[in-house]
Scaffold this active site. Structure first.
Site, PDB file in Angstrom:
ATOM      1  N   ASN A 114       0.825  -1.201   0.000  1.00 35.94           N
ATOM      2  CA  ASN A 114       0.000   0.000   0.000  1.00 35.94           C
ATOM      3  C   ASN A 114       0.866   1.259   0.000  1.00 35.94           C
ATOM      4  OD1 ASN A 114      -2.287  -1.679   0.271  1.00 35.94           O
ATOM      5  ND2 ASN A 114      -2.079  -1.704   2.497  1.00 35.94           N
ATOM      6  N   HIS A 170       6.472  -1.341   2.906  1.00 36.79           N
ATOM      7  CA  HIS A 170       6.380  -2.738   3.352  1.00 36.79           C
ATOM      8  C   HIS A 170       5.534  -3.535   2.385  1.00 36.79           C
ATOM      9  CE1 HIS A 170       3.277  -0.369   5.387  1.00 36.79           C
ATOM     10  NE2 HIS A 170       2.493  -1.436   5.304  1.00 36.79           N
ATOM     11  N   PHE A 171       5.936  -4.773   2.206  1.00 35.37           N
ATOM     12  CA  PHE A 171       5.189  -5.729   1.403  1.00 35.37           C
ATOM     13  C   PHE A 171       4.553  -6.732   2.349  1.00 35.37           C
ATOM     14  CE2 PHE A 171       6.607  -4.894  -2.988  1.00 35.37           C
ATOM     15  CZ  PHE A 171       7.604  -3.958  -2.718  1.00 35.37           C
TER      16      PHE A 171
HETATM   17  P1  AMP Z   1      -0.418  -0.952   6.001  1.00 39.65           P
HETATM   18  O1  AMP Z   1      -1.885  -0.736   6.214  1.00 39.65           O
HETATM   19  O2  AMP Z   1      -0.111  -1.536   4.647  1.00 39.65           O
HETATM   20  O3  AMP Z   1       0.406   0.285   6.320  1.00 39.65           O
HETATM   21  O4  AMP Z   1      -0.024  -2.089   7.049  1.00 39.65           O
HETATM   22  C1  AMP Z   1       0.717  -1.870   8.211  1.00 39.65           C
HETATM   23  C2  AMP Z   1       0.851  -3.206   8.874  1.00 39.65           C
HETATM   24  O5  AMP Z   1       1.824  -3.117   9.898  1.00 39.65           O
HETATM   25  C3  AMP Z   1      -0.453  -3.726   9.527  1.00 39.65           C
HETATM   26  O6  AMP Z   1      -0.812  -4.977   8.975  1.00 39.65           O
HETATM   27  C4  AMP Z   1      -0.068  -3.828  10.998  1.00 39.65           C
HETATM   28  O7  AMP Z   1      -0.683  -4.922  11.642  1.00 39.65           O
HETATM   29  C5  AMP Z   1       1.439  -3.967  10.934  1.00 39.65           C
HETATM   30  N1  AMP Z   1       2.140  -3.547  12.127  1.00 39.65           N
HETATM   31  C6  AMP Z   1       2.048  -2.345  12.747  1.00 39.65           C
HETATM   32  N2  AMP Z   1       2.860  -2.319  13.818  1.00 39.65           N
HETATM   33  C7  AMP Z   1       3.487  -3.522  13.865  1.00 39.65           C
HETATM   34  C8  AMP Z   1       4.441  -4.117  14.747  1.00 39.65           C
HETATM   35  N3  AMP Z   1       4.912  -3.445  15.808  1.00 39.65           N
HETATM   36  N4  AMP Z   1       4.852  -5.364  14.502  1.00 39.65           N
HETATM   37  C9  AMP Z   1       4.371  -6.044  13.435  1.00 39.65           C
HETATM   38  N5  AMP Z   1       3.479  -5.548  12.569  1.00 39.65           N
HETATM   39  C10 AMP Z   1       3.031  -4.309  12.790  1.00 39.65           C
END
Ligand code: AMP
Length: 139
Positions: free
Chosen positions: A85, A98-99
């Site tokens: 995203n 991030h993927f």
């Molecule tokens: P996005 O909506 O593509 O920005 O996804 C961000 C992702 O990061 C989500 O799926 C969250 O669950 C994940 N996320 C946020 N903080 C952490 C964390 N501390 N450790 C692992 N995943 C995380």
């Protein structure tokens, strides 16, 4: 301003590490939408894919299939989505590239609302002219 993923990379907050190399880090998503939901990030702190260096992108491209294989093996999944995203309206919550690797099971995984249109020839030509111009200038 840094993101939570910078803190993961620096070790200031813990993560469930899946893989790492000089340019890439991968860890389990803390709020998985299916079992084995894994994130793959560059160490380079950029919000969106098009901002990344060629070096980071190449490193992610090299690591991604390997990490997918590990996710599939660990979960028994056969099918999966890779989601990436860019921007809040496009569902980005953490502004560090991030993927997502999201295993797809019968009852778990990514649901997509995909309203397909149809490609008009004239617009295709307009788009191609603009894209080709940008790519020819080095992207
Ligand atoms: P996005 O909506 O593509 O920005 O996804 C961000 C992702 O990061 C989500 O799926 C969250 O669950 C994940 N996320 C946020 N903080 C952490 C964390 N501390 N450790 C692992 N995943 C995380």
């Amino acid at each position: 301003m840094g993101t939570i993923f910078d803190k993961i990379l620096s070790g200031d907050i813990p993560s469930h590490r899946v893989y790492e190399d000089d340019l890439v880090y991968s860890f389990l998503d803390i709020n998985p939408i299916s079992r084995g939901h894994t994130l793959v990030i560059p160490r380079e702190a950029k919000a969106r894919v098009h901002e990344l260096s060629d070096e980071s992108c190449a490193a992610i491209g090299r690591a991604l299939p390997r990490i997918c294989r590990a996710v599939l093996k660990a979960t028994g999944a056969v099918d999966y989505n890779i989601l990436q995203n860019n921007g809040a309206p496009a569902h980005q919550a953490v502004f560090h590239v991030h993927f997502h690797i999201i295993p797809k099971f019968a009852d778990q995984g990514l649901g997509i609302g995909w309203k397909a249109g149809s490609l008009e020839t004239e617009d295709a030509q307009t788009l191609l002219a603009a894209m080709h111009e940008d790519l020819a200038s080095g992207g």
